[in-house]
Each structure stands twice: as structure tokens, then as C-alpha cells.
Design an enzyme around this catalytic site. Structure first.
Site, mmCIF file in Angstrom:
data_model
loop_
_atom_site.group_PDB
_atom_site.id
_atom_site.type_symbol
_atom_site.label_atom_id
_atom_site.label_comp_id
_atom_site.label_asym_id
_atom_site.label_seq_id
_atom_site.Cartn_x
_atom_site.Cartn_y
_atom_site.Cartn_z
ATOM 1 N N HIS A 45 0.827 -1.211 0.000
ATOM 2 C CA HIS A 45 0.000 0.000 0.000
ATOM 3 C C HIS A 45 0.860 1.259 0.000
ATOM 4 O O HIS A 45 0.975 1.949 1.009
ATOM 5 C CB HIS A 45 -0.956 -0.016 1.200
ATOM 6 C CG HIS A 45 -2.121 -0.933 1.008
ATOM 7 N ND1 HIS A 45 -2.850 -1.462 2.042
ATOM 8 C CD2 HIS A 45 -2.697 -1.416 -0.129
ATOM 9 C CE1 HIS A 45 -3.818 -2.224 1.560
ATOM 10 N NE2 HIS A 45 -3.746 -2.211 0.242
ATOM 11 N N CYS A 100 3.187 -11.802 2.577
ATOM 12 C CA CYS A 100 4.208 -11.739 3.626
ATOM 13 C C CYS A 100 4.194 -13.045 4.415
ATOM 14 O O CYS A 100 3.127 -13.511 4.827
ATOM 15 C CB CYS A 100 3.929 -10.559 4.562
ATOM 16 S SG CYS A 100 5.035 -10.547 5.983
ATOM 17 N N GLU A 130 -5.840 -7.796 3.747
ATOM 18 C CA GLU A 130 -5.272 -8.858 4.598
ATOM 19 C C GLU A 130 -6.379 -9.581 5.369
ATOM 20 O O GLU A 130 -6.375 -10.808 5.493
ATOM 21 C CB GLU A 130 -4.244 -8.291 5.580
ATOM 22 C CG GLU A 130 -3.603 -9.401 6.414
ATOM 23 C CD GLU A 130 -2.768 -8.902 7.570
ATOM 24 O OE1 GLU A 130 -2.750 -9.606 8.609
ATOM 25 O OE2 GLU A 130 -2.139 -7.831 7.462
#
Length: 333
Positions: A45, A100, A130
Site C-alpha cells: 500500500h 508476507c 489482509e
């Protein structure tokens, strides 16, 4: 403007290991397979990072229907639901997953405990990719709470086997408060062995806590969509220090600095150091000359790349002479 004295740089700040890895995955895919490379959602982002990669041939999409057959697709650092993974597989894309590893850890925990019959309370922000990715690991049995009030309303089907998971980029203090409310309502709830909030989020928030005591105003370099950057600004405000978030130096307003002797400067985990240096330059133009760095944690975390992205000797040689891309200048983390 004579009153402005110095800039204090937060340590650590800027890129974390997950962001470094995600950007590297897109850049290597472009070098190895050529443009275009499709990326589901913004890879991280940050407006500057996304625009830089777009110029190099990355195409950012939300719907996999926009990706042509046989294309190379990268999942963003935020992770994706099982439905998106399955659709990508069915459509036959070559997929590189830039999720991640600390988000993947949460996904793995959810899958493991779901097999044991657990339901979940997830602490996070509705609509954040997420959160959508983690909740999308299951078709049912995962309930989102955004605040303490939500905890009182949530209705799991059973409470014998209940576990709590957390978005990795929350305010550490807010998450602790909500977790306490969850435990008060569901005393038997299972918590992760290690908290889900990632090391980089924790470290950057800890640095802002320290920095807020030393400065009159805090500037956070980060994009409006960046959860962890927003939390840094919120934290400064909570501690009584005026906080402002900027995408880059052009957004700084001189009136923020009037009567302020010391300006704190930090950056969210998806913001490149290049942008921090641009802000320093702008602050110097506004009369703040001295720059010092606070003492802080030195991050050494590195995450391996997915298989299939290692450049061979010819590709590495072709890539080597180019100047480092603006988006990954001076990676931190």
C-alpha cells in the site's frame, strides 16, 4: 521560521522484510518473464511503489477475469483467500505468491486449528485485503471484530473450541485492549503462541512512542491505504503529539511547523526511504537544517523468494547495470 531547530528520524522506519520481498518478486518477474506481469491488488500500500512498478510493466488488477490466459500473476503482500488461489489455479496462471510470510503464518494457523474443529474471532479492519485474505481461508466459522463493542455482539456457533487471530498491522495497544475484551467474554479462547502483529509494526510503533516524547510534531510518510502508516499517525495523536501523514514531500504544509522546534519523521513499512529523504529536503527548504537519528532497533530480518524467480547468470548481468529502482532505494528491514 527561525524557531524550527531539528528533525529527529525514527529508527526503525520504512520498508520491512515482507515489503522488500514483495517488491523484489514483481521486479524479478518482470526481468525474468518480461512485461506485463499482473499483480492482484496493490503489491504493497504505497502510491509511489505502485506507480514505479506500473511504469516498468506491472498491471494491477482486482478481478482475475482481467488477466489473460497463460499470464504471470503475483499475489500482493496482504495475502488472498482460498477462492482466489483456486480461481488462479483453475485459470492456469503462473503464480508467484508475495504474501508476507508473517501473514502466511496466520493462514497456516487458521487452517490447522479449523481441522481440529475451531472457530475464530479475528481482530482487524473490515475491507482490508489482509483481513479478506485471512477470513477467506475458511468458508465459515471466522468472525471479525473491529473494536470492543463488536466483541459483545459476536455470536460464534460454539465456544468450546475458539481461537483468536489478528491482522498483522494493527495498533498494538488497540489490539491488546480488544483481545482483553475477547478473553473476558470467552475465557477459554486460544491465543497464538506469538502475537500475530508483526515485528515491523511493533518496532515502528515502539519508535513513535519514544519519538513522541522528544518532538513537537510528527510526520509519517505513508499512503492513505496503508494500515500500519495510519496507526503511526494515530499513535502520535494519542500521545498528545500532532501527527500528519504524507504520501511525499509535496503534501507538507508549512503551517504544521509554525512554533515547532523539533520535527519527528518516520515512515510506514511500505514507504521507500527515497520519500523520507525528499521530506527531509523539503523541511530543510522550510528552515529546519539539523537532522539526527534516534537510537532504535536494527532490523535484520530477510525472507526468501519463491522458487522460480532466481535470475540466471545472463539475466542477473542484464539487470545489474541498471540503477536501483526508486521504489526499493535503501530498503529498511
Amino acid at each position: 521560521m527561525g524557531e524550527q531547530r531539528s528533525i529527529v528520524l525514527a529508527e526503525p522506519r520504512g520498508f520491512c522484510a515482507g515489503v522488500d520481498r514483495a517488491i523484489d518478486i514483481v521486479e524479478r518477474a518482470l526481468q525474468k518473464f518480461g512485461a506485463p506481469i499482473y499483480v492482484r491488488h496493490e503489491i504493497v500500500h504505497n502510491t509511489h511503489v505502485v506507480n514505479t512498478l506500473r511504469q516498468k510493466g506491472a498491471i494491477f488488477i482486482e478481478d482475475l477475469a482481467e488477466v489473460p490466459p497463460g499470464a504471470t500473476l503475483v499475489f500482493s503482500a496482504h495475502g488472498v483467500s482460498k477462492a482466489v488461489q483456486n480461481e488462479a489455479r483453475e485459470r492456469g496462471f503462473q503464480v508467484f505468491d508475495a504474501t508476507c510470510p508473517l501473514v502466511t503464518k496466520v493462514h497456516v494457523e487458521v487452517a490447522k486449528l479449523a481441522k481440529e474443529g475451531y472457530e475464530f474471532i479475528m481482530i482487524g479492519h473490515k475491507g482490508h485485503p489482509e483481513v479478506e485474505g485471512t477470513m477467506g481461508q475458511l468458508s465459515e466459522g471466522i468472525h471479525l471484530v473491529e473494536d470492543v463493542a463488536d466483541v459483545a455482539r459476536v455470536q460464534p456457533a460454539q465456544t468450546e473450541r475458539l481461537a483468536v487471530v489478528t491482522q498483522t498491522t494493527l495498533s498494538v495497544d488497540d489490539a491488546a485492549e480488544i483481545t482483553a475484551a475477547v478473553k473476558a467474554r470467552f475465557p477459554q479462547i486460544r491465543q497464538p503462541k506469538q502475537q500475530d502483529i508483526c515485528y515491523a509494526t511493533q518496532n515502528r510503533q515502539d519508535a513513535v512512542k519514544q519519538l513522541s516524547r522528544q518532538v513537537d510534531v510528527l510526520i509519517v510518510v505513508g499512503s492513505p491505504t496503508s494500515s500500519n502508516s495510519n496507526r503511526l499517525r494515530d499513535l502520535a495523536e494519542k500521545l498528545g503529539t500532532p501527527g500528519y501523514m504524507v504520501d511525499d514531500a509535496s503534501e507538507i504544509r508549512p503551517e504544521w511547523l509554525q512554533g515547532k522546534h523539533t520535527v519527528g519523521l518516520t515512515a510506514g513499512a511500505s514507504a521507500p526511504e527515497l520519500l523520507v529523504q525528499g521530506v527531509i529536503e523539503r523541511l530543510r527548504q522550510l528552515g529546519i537544517i539539523a537532522v539526527r537519528k534516534m537510537d532504535g532497533v536494527q532490523e535484520t530480518m530477510r525472507f526468501p523468494l519463491p522458487k522460480g524467480l532466481k535470475l540466471d547468470a545472463a539475466e542477473a548481468a542484464a539487470a545489474a547495470p541498471a540503477a536501483p529502482p526508486a521504489a526499493s532505494t535503501a530498503p529498511r528491514g
